[in-house]
Design a protein around this motif. Structure first.
Motif, PDB file in Angstrom:
ATOM      1  N   PHE A  18      14.873  29.133  77.770  1.00  0.00           N
ATOM      2  CA  PHE A  18      14.800  29.144  76.102  1.00  0.00           C
ATOM      3  C   PHE A  18      15.190  31.082  76.859  1.00  0.00           C
ATOM      4  CE2 PHE A  18      12.365  26.573  75.537  1.00  0.00           C
ATOM      5  CZ  PHE A  18      13.466  25.651  74.249  1.00  0.00           C
ATOM      6  N   LEU A  46      17.432  31.373  68.877  1.00  0.00           N
ATOM      7  CA  LEU A  46      16.343  30.546  69.166  1.00  0.00           C
ATOM      8  C   LEU A  46      15.108  30.411  67.835  1.00  0.00           C
ATOM      9  CD1 LEU A  46      14.824  31.044  72.903  1.00  0.00           C
ATOM     10  CD2 LEU A  46      15.804  29.256  72.180  1.00  0.00           C
ATOM     11  N   LEU A 115       9.853  20.025  64.470  1.00  0.00           N
ATOM     12  CA  LEU A 115      10.315  20.327  65.843  1.00  0.00           C
ATOM     13  C   LEU A 115      12.167  19.169  66.141  1.00  0.00           C
ATOM     14  CD1 LEU A 115       7.229  21.144  67.400  1.00  0.00           C
ATOM     15  CD2 LEU A 115       8.496  21.842  67.551  1.00  0.00           C
ATOM     16  N   ARG A 119      16.182  17.220  73.081  1.00  0.00           N
ATOM     17  CA  ARG A 119      15.757  18.842  73.300  1.00  0.00           C
ATOM     18  C   ARG A 119      15.195  19.151  74.005  1.00  0.00           C
ATOM     19  NH1 ARG A 119      19.769  21.285  68.459  1.00  0.00           N
ATOM     20  NH2 ARG A 119      20.598  22.448  70.358  1.00  0.00           N
ATOM     21  N   GLU A 120      15.419  20.500  74.244  1.00  0.00           N
ATOM     22  CA  GLU A 120      14.417  21.074  74.782  1.00  0.00           C
ATOM     23  C   GLU A 120      13.067  21.818  73.599  1.00  0.00           C
ATOM     24  OE1 GLU A 120      13.164  21.274  78.124  1.00  0.00           O
ATOM     25  OE2 GLU A 120      15.337  21.294  79.293  1.00  0.00           O
ATOM     26  N   VAL A 121      11.633  21.383  74.181  1.00  0.00           N
ATOM     27  CA  VAL A 121      10.848  22.404  73.360  1.00  0.00           C
ATOM     28  C   VAL A 121       9.843  22.552  74.105  1.00  0.00           C
ATOM     29  CG1 VAL A 121       9.290  22.026  70.769  1.00  0.00           C
ATOM     30  CG2 VAL A 121      11.813  20.373  71.475  1.00  0.00           C
ATOM     31  N   TYR A 122       8.987  23.779  73.807  1.00  0.00           N
ATOM     32  CA  TYR A 122       8.027  24.582  74.541  1.00  0.00           C
ATOM     33  C   TYR A 122       7.312  25.076  74.168  1.00  0.00           C
ATOM     34  CZ  TYR A 122       9.861  23.230  79.293  1.00  0.00           C
ATOM     35  OH  TYR A 122       9.993  22.966  80.645  1.00  0.00           O
ATOM     36  N   ASP A 169       5.926  21.646  77.873  1.00  0.00           N
ATOM     37  CA  ASP A 169       7.492  20.697  77.482  1.00  0.00           C
ATOM     38  C   ASP A 169       6.473  19.686  77.182  1.00  0.00           C
ATOM     39  OD1 ASP A 169       9.176  19.194  77.557  1.00  0.00           O
ATOM     40  OD2 ASP A 169       8.894  19.543  79.697  1.00  0.00           O
ATOM     41  N   ARG A 171       8.651  17.869  74.771  1.00  0.00           N
ATOM     42  CA  ARG A 171       9.974  17.389  74.901  1.00  0.00           C
ATOM     43  C   ARG A 171       9.991  16.248  75.176  1.00  0.00           C
ATOM     44  NH1 ARG A 171      16.335  18.267  77.345  1.00  0.00           N
ATOM     45  NH2 ARG A 171      17.304  15.565  75.878  1.00  0.00           N
ATOM     46  N   TYR A 209      12.384  26.371  70.349  1.00  0.00           N
ATOM     47  CA  TYR A 209      13.050  25.544  70.487  1.00  0.00           C
ATOM     48  C   TYR A 209      14.379  26.246  69.916  1.00  0.00           C
ATOM     49  CZ  TYR A 209      11.480  25.236  66.355  1.00  0.00           C
ATOM     50  OH  TYR A 209      10.901  25.664  64.193  1.00  0.00           O
TER      51      TYR A 209
END
Length: 210
Positions: A18, A46, A115, A119-122, A169, A171, A209
């Motif tokens: 990100f 973002l 969400l 895909r990337e989600v933190y 993390d 995801r 995200y």
């Protein structure tokens, strides 16, 4: 490329997706020292959800089973303006108030966060704790049922206790929740065994995200 310890594990370092890489063109000359001071920032496109405890009302609220309460703290020896701003959140545990549970869905204070799957989600958290804290992701299904995915437990600190940051993390959890309509976040803390008091301080809880 800025990197993180994924889920707080030093053996799983990862480029954080990100933030922008640092690029510089430097002419290197023999017998000369060149100082480079890298800096970075989040990408512009973002999406965020943030609980930094600076607003008048809390976005993270106590659950019905909680014996202890989450409070906003503005005066404390551990408050660091560069990290906390003016406030942070605190849960104080003792033999009577030995359990705390909080979430973004308690008392109908819903987040309804959609969400992205695959895909990337933190989830970022700053924490300063003498007691363990468990994190979780609540998947709210189309039929209204809830699946509580308990995730990472932050162990209590000892010795030189200080503010730390963890990058969780999400995801895999989000992507595996195929029937989830939206998501919420949850937290739990039970007084550590053989301890009479414990404290959990949290701040800058941030979902990130694309």
């Amino acid at each position: 490329f800025p990197a993180i310890q994924n889920n707080g594990i030093s053996a799983t370092k990862k480029i954080y997706p990100f933030v922008e890489p640092y690029e510089v063109i430097v002419e290197l000359n023999q017998n000369e020292t060149t100082y480079i001071v890298p800096n970075t920032r989040y990408y512009a496109n973002l999406k965020f959800w943030i609980e930094d405890f600076e607003d008048a009302s809390l976005k993270l609220v106590d659950g019905p089973s909680a014996l202890a309460s989450l409070e906003k703290i503005s005066s404390s020896p551990i408050l660091d303006p560069q990290i906390n701003g003016n406030y942070f959140g605190r849960v104080s545990l003792d033999a009577t108030n030995y359990f705390w549970a909080g979430s973004t869905i308690a008392n109908n204070s819903q987040l309804n966060m959609n969400l992205p799957k695959g895909r990337e989600v933190y989830l970022e958290i700053d924490y300063h704790n003498t007691n363990q804290l468990s994190t979780g992701v609540l998947a709210i299904n189309n039929d209204g049922s809830t699946v509580d995915n308990t995730f990472i437990r932050l162990n209590s600190q000892s010795g030189d206790i200080k503010w730390k940051k963890i990058y969780l993390d999400l995801r895999e959890i989000v992507s595996a929740s195929t029937s989830a309509n939206y998501f919420e976040f949850s937290f739990q803390s039970l007084l550590d065994t053989d301890e009479s008091v414990g404290e959990v301080n949290i701040d800058n809880i941030k979902a990130v995200y694309f």
